[in-house]
Design a protein around this motif. Structure first.
Motif, PDB file in Angstrom:
ATOM      1  N   THR A   1       0.869  -1.173   0.000  1.00  0.00           N
ATOM      2  CA  THR A   1       0.000   0.000   0.000  1.00  0.00           C
ATOM      3  C   THR A   1       0.906   1.223   0.000  1.00  0.00           C
ATOM      4  OG1 THR A   1      -0.206   0.430   2.387  1.00  0.00           O
ATOM      5  CG2 THR A   1      -1.645  -1.280   1.442  1.00  0.00           C
ATOM      6  N   TYR A   2       0.373   2.356  -0.466  1.00  0.00           N
ATOM      7  CA  TYR A   2       1.194   3.572  -0.569  1.00  0.00           C
ATOM      8  C   TYR A   2       0.298   4.783  -0.407  1.00  0.00           C
ATOM      9  CZ  TYR A   2       4.324   7.066  -2.761  1.00  0.00           C
ATOM     10  OH  TYR A   2       5.110   8.160  -3.031  1.00  0.00           O
ATOM     11  N   SER A   3       0.676   5.665   0.515  1.00  0.00           N
ATOM     12  CA  SER A   3      -0.055   6.904   0.765  1.00  0.00           C
ATOM     13  C   SER A   3       0.929   8.061   0.740  1.00  0.00           C
ATOM     14  CB  SER A   3      -0.754   6.867   2.131  1.00  0.00           C
ATOM     15  OG  SER A   3      -1.619   5.751   2.244  1.00  0.00           O
TER      16      SER A   3
ATOM     17  N   TRP B   1      -3.021   6.263  -2.294  1.00  0.00           N
ATOM     18  CA  TRP B   1      -2.925   5.949  -3.721  1.00  0.00           C
ATOM     19  C   TRP B   1      -3.106   4.462  -3.994  1.00  0.00           C
ATOM     20  CZ3 TRP B   1      -3.106  10.004  -6.818  1.00  0.00           C
ATOM     21  CH2 TRP B   1      -2.608  11.233  -6.384  1.00  0.00           C
ATOM     22  N   ILE B   2      -2.396   3.612  -3.246  1.00  0.00           N
ATOM     23  CA  ILE B   2      -2.483   2.161  -3.406  1.00  0.00           C
ATOM     24  C   ILE B   2      -3.040   1.578  -2.113  1.00  0.00           C
ATOM     25  CG2 ILE B   2      -1.230   0.032  -3.904  1.00  0.00           C
ATOM     26  CD1 ILE B   2      -1.193   1.982  -6.224  1.00  0.00           C
ATOM     27  N   VAL B   3      -4.093   0.764  -2.232  1.00  0.00           N
ATOM     28  CA  VAL B   3      -4.756   0.236  -1.044  1.00  0.00           C
ATOM     29  C   VAL B   3      -4.924  -1.271  -1.169  1.00  0.00           C
ATOM     30  CG1 VAL B   3      -6.009   2.405  -0.705  1.00  0.00           C
ATOM     31  CG2 VAL B   3      -7.086   0.537  -1.981  1.00  0.00           C
ATOM     32  N   ASP B   4      -5.224  -1.917  -0.049  1.00  0.00           N
ATOM     33  CA  ASP B   4      -5.652  -3.309  -0.071  1.00  0.00           C
ATOM     34  C   ASP B   4      -7.160  -3.341  -0.257  1.00  0.00           C
ATOM     35  OD1 ASP B   4      -3.272  -4.653   0.080  1.00  0.00           O
ATOM     36  OD2 ASP B   4      -3.819  -5.824   1.841  1.00  0.00           O
ATOM     37  N   PRO B   5      -7.702  -4.442  -0.755  1.00  0.00           N
ATOM     38  CA  PRO B   5      -9.131  -4.459  -1.110  1.00  0.00           C
ATOM     39  C   PRO B   5     -10.092  -4.490   0.062  1.00  0.00           C
ATOM     40  CG  PRO B   5      -8.135  -6.585  -1.537  1.00  0.00           C
ATOM     41  CD  PRO B   5      -7.004  -5.665  -1.190  1.00  0.00           C
ATOM     42  N   GLY B   6      -9.666  -4.984   1.254  1.00  0.00           N
ATOM     43  CA  GLY B   6     -10.565  -4.983   2.400  1.00  0.00           C
ATOM     44  C   GLY B   6     -11.275  -6.307   2.622  1.00  0.00           C
ATOM     45  N   LYS B   7     -12.248  -6.285   3.519  1.00  0.00           N
ATOM     46  CA  LYS B   7     -12.933  -7.507   3.984  1.00  0.00           C
ATOM     47  C   LYS B   7     -14.262  -7.745   3.287  1.00  0.00           C
ATOM     48  CE  LYS B   7     -15.038  -7.094   7.899  1.00  0.00           C
ATOM     49  NZ  LYS B   7     -15.251  -6.876   9.336  1.00  0.00           N
ATOM     50  N   PHE B   8     -15.152  -6.783   3.291  1.00  0.00           N
ATOM     51  CA  PHE B   8     -16.510  -6.811   2.739  1.00  0.00           C
ATOM     52  C   PHE B   8     -17.484  -7.584   3.623  1.00  0.00           C
ATOM     53  CE2 PHE B   8     -19.900  -8.118  -0.243  1.00  0.00           C
ATOM     54  CZ  PHE B   8     -20.305  -6.846  -0.630  1.00  0.00           C
ATOM     55  N   GLN B   9     -17.211  -8.843   3.910  1.00  0.00           N
ATOM     56  CA  GLN B   9     -18.075  -9.654   4.763  1.00  0.00           C
ATOM     57  C   GLN B   9     -17.355 -10.935   5.119  1.00  0.00           C
ATOM     58  OE1 GLN B   9     -20.849 -11.095   1.189  1.00  0.00           O
ATOM     59  NE2 GLN B   9     -21.199 -12.328   3.021  1.00  0.00           N
TER      60      GLN B   9
ATOM     61  N   GLY C   1      -6.753   3.501  -4.801  1.00  0.00           N
ATOM     62  CA  GLY C   1      -7.784   3.877  -3.861  1.00  0.00           C
ATOM     63  C   GLY C   1      -8.979   4.502  -4.564  1.00  0.00           C
ATOM     64  N   PRO C   2     -10.139   4.520  -3.923  1.00  0.00           N
ATOM     65  CA  PRO C   2     -11.325   5.158  -4.503  1.00  0.00           C
ATOM     66  C   PRO C   2     -11.046   6.624  -4.825  1.00  0.00           C
ATOM     67  CG  PRO C   2     -11.934   3.862  -2.584  1.00  0.00           C
ATOM     68  CD  PRO C   2     -10.436   3.922  -2.607  1.00  0.00           C
ATOM     69  N   GLY C   3     -11.544   7.063  -5.947  1.00  0.00           N
ATOM     70  CA  GLY C   3     -11.400   8.465  -6.314  1.00  0.00           C
ATOM     71  C   GLY C   3     -10.133   8.803  -7.058  1.00  0.00           C
ATOM     72  N   VAL C   4      -9.205   7.840  -7.191  1.00  0.00           N
ATOM     73  CA  VAL C   4      -7.967   8.092  -7.934  1.00  0.00           C
ATOM     74  C   VAL C   4      -8.247   7.927  -9.423  1.00  0.00           C
ATOM     75  CG1 VAL C   4      -5.589   7.377  -8.338  1.00  0.00           C
ATOM     76  CG2 VAL C   4      -6.515   7.357  -6.016  1.00  0.00           C
ATOM     77  N   GLN C   5      -8.041   8.978 -10.189  1.00  0.00           N
ATOM     78  CA  GLN C   5      -8.255   8.956 -11.629  1.00  0.00           C
ATOM     79  C   GLN C   5      -6.961   8.576 -12.335  1.00  0.00           C
ATOM     80  OE1 GLN C   5     -11.478   9.484 -12.697  1.00  0.00           O
ATOM     81  NE2 GLN C   5     -11.857   9.602 -10.476  1.00  0.00           N
ATOM     82  N   THR C   6      -7.094   7.984 -13.551  1.00  0.00           N
ATOM     83  CA  THR C   6      -5.914   7.497 -14.258  1.00  0.00           C
ATOM     84  C   THR C   6      -5.890   7.970 -15.702  1.00  0.00           C
ATOM     85  OG1 THR C   6      -7.016   5.451 -14.930  1.00  0.00           O
ATOM     86  CG2 THR C   6      -5.827   5.412 -12.839  1.00  0.00           C
TER      87      THR C   6
END
Length: 905
Positions: free
Chosen positions: A336-338, A344-352, A444-449
């Motif tokens: 991950t990178y902030s 900027w770079i994130v892990d996907p998370g748990k969800f459920q 991450g959410p909101g990062v445009q490319t």
């Protein structure tokens, strides 16, 4: 009856409840977070599963949702008591252990949490319905027997909840073997779940946090009963530091494993208070980089103590270790990178928990920022091992081996430039047969490319970053919010997700590598240029982030930052370096008092000779100083000023065409022959040099940079003569050595624009002692007190300018120096903005970074002549001078944590 009601009353750790929750339950509306509301029937079917969710079913049988009713009943709410008693009776009747209505009734952890509710309810039942005490006690005993049976013991935090309940059951039943069994198991579980570094074994940041909270509560129960905590509890005490390191600069948890979000705000410790409050309270951890054997690397550029707020710092994490962890993901090697307030770079998370298309994706290796092999299933028991780690003040270098795919050798190397704050990631694939490797970067959410041939430009609001791909052609693809197949999402909460672009880089072959640079920029997208001329196995990149520029040369096991790229067929020094000779004490030379004295004598003598020598002789002296640096190992970071001395004598100046290129050493600053047109710095001012002290007879006219000897150092200061009776003197505070060349004359332009009279600005030569030091407080060395030299210079300049008033001003570290110098100029007026006044009470990390090179001491002085050098009150007391002073505390972005300064004199 044999229940000890006093235990129940002592162990009731909370009696609070939300009136709205009671109101909803009485209206037969049940909400079990994080799930939707359910219409609560009068007669519950304990096999109910309205949301097809295992977590909801488990929580239903914990009966924890009845707690608001119990607390309301204890305060006299008859309706709440009746409803509580009704459902508890019905559950006990419907779910005997031998034949429960639901298979979830006696699942591990549910039995423990429910048992606690029954134990806490004993005084309520005694007072409101004593006839029900018999079956309540019987149920507590049934639960205690179940919890004591090793056949029903869960693992990890499930086992913790069970042993906590067993302990309380044993105490309320006055059954010593039961509660002693629970304490013994707690000790074993602590040593199993926490390693000596205080890291939890469950594989998720959220569960590292949760377990700390849960264990604090469980251990508090022992404290209440006067029972000694088990030996393993000491490991648990180290957990907050790891949790602080696992918190991103924006104050949220980095999403590793089953972690969607969260903050450490509920943990009361100095380090978690610090990261939760954006640095306003508490104290920062000592380390910027932390490697945990449990499988985590956390690194950041700083803790927001100086010129940046905490959320503006750069941060990255790497996960490694086993794929088989209770709440971990198969994410070994994932990054991950902030930076600049953006994740900027994130892990996907748990969800459920359980199974669904999103959960299966978020849990998979393929959703994490690492390399996958198309058409190949990773091993479920894969391990990513940390083979090598090297940390220097200039860079961090980590090498991992990934055994996830049979027949394929997969390594990942991650190099972080401390100065440039970017990552170079090298993924090497060696396969027995042709394969296609896919390197993934989950944004991450909101990062445009914006994707081009070798570059992905990343944008978030006003912030810029980039993913750059070097080497052979890489096929790039961007995926966002795709449903078939499901991809381009990250989890943001329980069964919540948000579209987030994933960048896929693809190569095919039997042997290939990805060379990727991840960097954030200032007002621009970083640019990376690959330079030719390297040897086999090496590559050289120029990384320009807009904040700074540098060359990085990487070999198979080496990292360096040359001043220029290697040229084709350029000869390089192949002679073995001189062996580092041992100091008299065996300590590193920068910590050995004899070595320090010898080096400082050589520097002082060399500069003294320089004023009366030819250029050839000065070069000879510079060569001898380089030899001393090599043989003493003073070539990286802490060189005790040898690099600056060599630059002065050899007249080394930086490449003026590349203004962003930052080197470890400053430019030459001594104008040996006082040529009137010598401009070695990036300031449009000539440099004039004095061989002893400031002498206006050198023919000074107009703005200039002056230097005077200060023992083994060269003290630079900018002088701007102007009409006026007040001389304003400014002192340098903290700087970012990755972005700012030295010397730096802070606030010079601003002060001149005020047209407020003559100005002098001092740059801190203490920074010459270490290339990584960003704040030196004008400490000088153990034998050279810069305050004396500065005060003498100010007095001479003031006399030359014929001014009547002297104002000494500085912010933070510069404010400290203004106060120190003010004690030597009795008539001066001091303006100190958010200053430090005693370095022993300031950031341990920043103070140590200055004290080690300046004084050769790891610890700050507590006695002797050096105390006044780190303490303004001690300096003033020793001088018996207390200058007129205005102290100001700034409460805005960039200030020193908004803390008022105090000056006990």
């Amino acid at each position: 009856m044999s229940l000890d009601f006093a235990v129940s009353e002592r162990q009731s750790l909370s009696s609070s409840f939300r009136a709205a929750e009671v109101k909803n339950l009485l209206a037969r509306r049940l909400t079990i977070p994080p799930h939707p509301e359910w219409a609560l029937p009068e007669q519950i079917n304990w096999r109910s599963d309205p949301f097809k969710d295992r977590n909801w079913r488990l929580q239903l049988h914990m009966l924890r949702w009845l707690e608001p009713l119990r607390h309301a009943a204890a305060r006299g709410n008859d309706q709440a008591f009746d409803m509580w008693l009704h459902y508890v009776r019905d559950w006990v009747k419907s779910n005997p252990p031998e034949k429960p209505a639901s298979g979830w009734a006696w699942k591990d952890m549910a039995d423990g949490i429910r048992a606690l509710q029954f134990c806490m309810a004993a005084p309520l039942v005694r007072d409101r319905s004593p006839g029900d005490l018999e079956w309540l006690e019987a149920s507590i005993r049934t639960h205690a027997a179940r919890l004591a049976d090793p056949a029903h013991m869960g693992i990890a935090n499930h086992a913790l909840h069970q042993q906590e309940a067993l302990f309380v059951c044993g105490r309320i039943l006055d059954d010593e073997p039961l509660w002693k069994l629970a304490v013994s198991r707690m000790g074993s579980l602590l040593e199993e779940q926490y390693d000596p570094q205080g890291m939890n074994a469950e594989g998720a940041v959220a569960y590292h946090y949760n377990n700390y909270i849960w264990w604090e509560r469980a251990l508090k129960r022992l404290d209440i009963e006067g029972i000694k905590r088990p030996n393993g509890a000491v490991r648990h005490l180290a957990a907050p530091e790891g949790i602080a390191h696992a918190t991103r600069p924006d104050g949220t948890f980095v999403q590793i494993g089953d972690t969607d979000s969260g903050t450490p705000a509920a943990i009361r410790s100095p380090v978690t208070d610090y990261v939760s409050s954006a640095g306003k309270t508490g104290s920062a951890p000592t380390d910027l980089t932390k490697v945990y054997d449990a499988g985590y690397i956390f690194c950041r550029s700083g803790w927001g103590e100086t010129e940046r707020n905490l959320d503006e710092e750069t941060y990255f994490s790497i996960s490694f270790g086993s794929a088989l962890r209770v709440h971990g993901h198969p994410d070994g090697g994932s990054l991950t990178y902030s930076a600049d307030t953006v994740n900027w770079i994130v892990d996907p998370g748990k969800f459920q928990y359980g199974t669904s298309v999103p959960r299966d994706h978020f849990f998979s290796r393929a959703s994490h920022s690492l390399v996958n092999i198309n058409g190949r299933e990773p091993k479920k028991d894969a391990t990513v091992s940390l083979l090598r780690k090297a940390s220097t003040p200039r860079y961090h270098d980590f090498l991992f081996n990934d055994d996830s795919f049979d027949g394929i050798q997969l390594t990942r190397r991650v190099v972080y430039s401390v100065n440039g704050e970017y990552l170079v990631v090298v993924d090497q694939v060696n396969s027995q047969t042709e394969c296609t490797g896919v390197q993934r970067w989950q944004l991450g959410p909101g990062v445009q490319t914006q994707v081009s041939r070798h570059l992905v430009e990343l944008t978030s609001g006003d912030h810029r970053a980039s993913l750059s791909f070097s080497g052979t052609r890489t096929t790039l693809e961007a995926i966002n919010g795709q449903t078939d197949p499901f991809d381009g999402w990250v989890s943001t909460g329980w069964k919540q997700k948000e579209a987030a672009t994933a960048i896929l880089a693809t190569k095919t072959g039997t042997k290939f590598r990805f060379i990727t640079v991840l960097a954030s920029g200032k007002d621009t997208h970083p640019r990376i240029v690959t330079h030719q001329g390297t040897r086999p196995g090496e590559f050289c990149l120029q990384v320009d982030t807009g904040k700074g520029s540098e060359y990085i040369l990487m070999g198979s096991d080496s990292v360096s930052f040359p001043p220029s790229p290697p040229q084709q067929n350029q000869p390089r020094d192949t002679q073995p370096s001189s062996p580092v000779r041992r100091s008299r004490t065996g300590r590193a030379h920068h910590l050995d008092s004899s070595s320090r004295t010898e080096v400082f004598d050589l520097l002082e003598d060399g500069r003294s000779q320089g004023f009366h020598s030819s250029p050839d002789r000065r070069n000879e002296i510079a060569f001898s100083l380089q030899h001393e640096a090599n043989t003493r190992g003073l070539v990286d970071d802490i060189d005790l000023g040898l690099g600056a001395g060599i630059a002065d004598l050899s007249q080394a100046i930086p490449d003026r065409e590349n203004t962003k290129l930052i080197g470890p050493h400053r430019s030459a600053l001594v104008n040996w022959d006082n040529k009137p047109d010598w401009y070695p710095t990036f300031y449009s001012m000539p440099v004039l040099s004095h061989d002893r002290h400031f002498n206006p007879n050198l023919g000074i006219s107009g703005a200039s940079i002056q230097t005077v000897p200060a023992g083994p150092l060269t003290l630079p200061f900018a002088v701007v003569p102007a009409t006026g009776n007040t001389l304003t003197v400014l002192f340098q505070g903290a700087i970012n050595r990755a972005r700012i060349r030295t010397p730096i004359f802070q606030r010079l332009r601003y002060q001149v624009e005020l047209d407020a009279g003559p100005t002098v600005v001092f740059s801190d030569p203490t920074l010459d002692l270490s290339s990584s030091m960003g704040l030196g407080w004008h400490l000088g060395t153990e034998r050279t007190d810069l305050v004396h030299v500065i005060a003498d210079t100010i007095s001479r300049v003031a006399e030359w300018l014929n001014v009547q008033n002297i104002v000494l001003a500085g912010s933070s570290g510069g404010g400290f120096t203004a106060l120190q110098v003010g004690s030597h100029i009795p008539d001066a007026f001091v303006v100190a903005i958010s200053p430090q006044v005693d370095l022993r009470n300031y950031s341990t990390r920043l103070a140590k970074a200055a004290l080690v090179p300046a004084f050769g001491s790891i610890n700050p002085p507590t006695s002797g002549h050096l105390v006044k050098r780190v303490s303004v009150p001690d300096r003033m007391r020793s001088q018996r001078t207390f200058p007129r002073t205005t102290l100001a505390s700034m409460f805005h972005r960039g200030c020193e944590r908004g803390r008022p300064a105090s000056l006990p004199v």
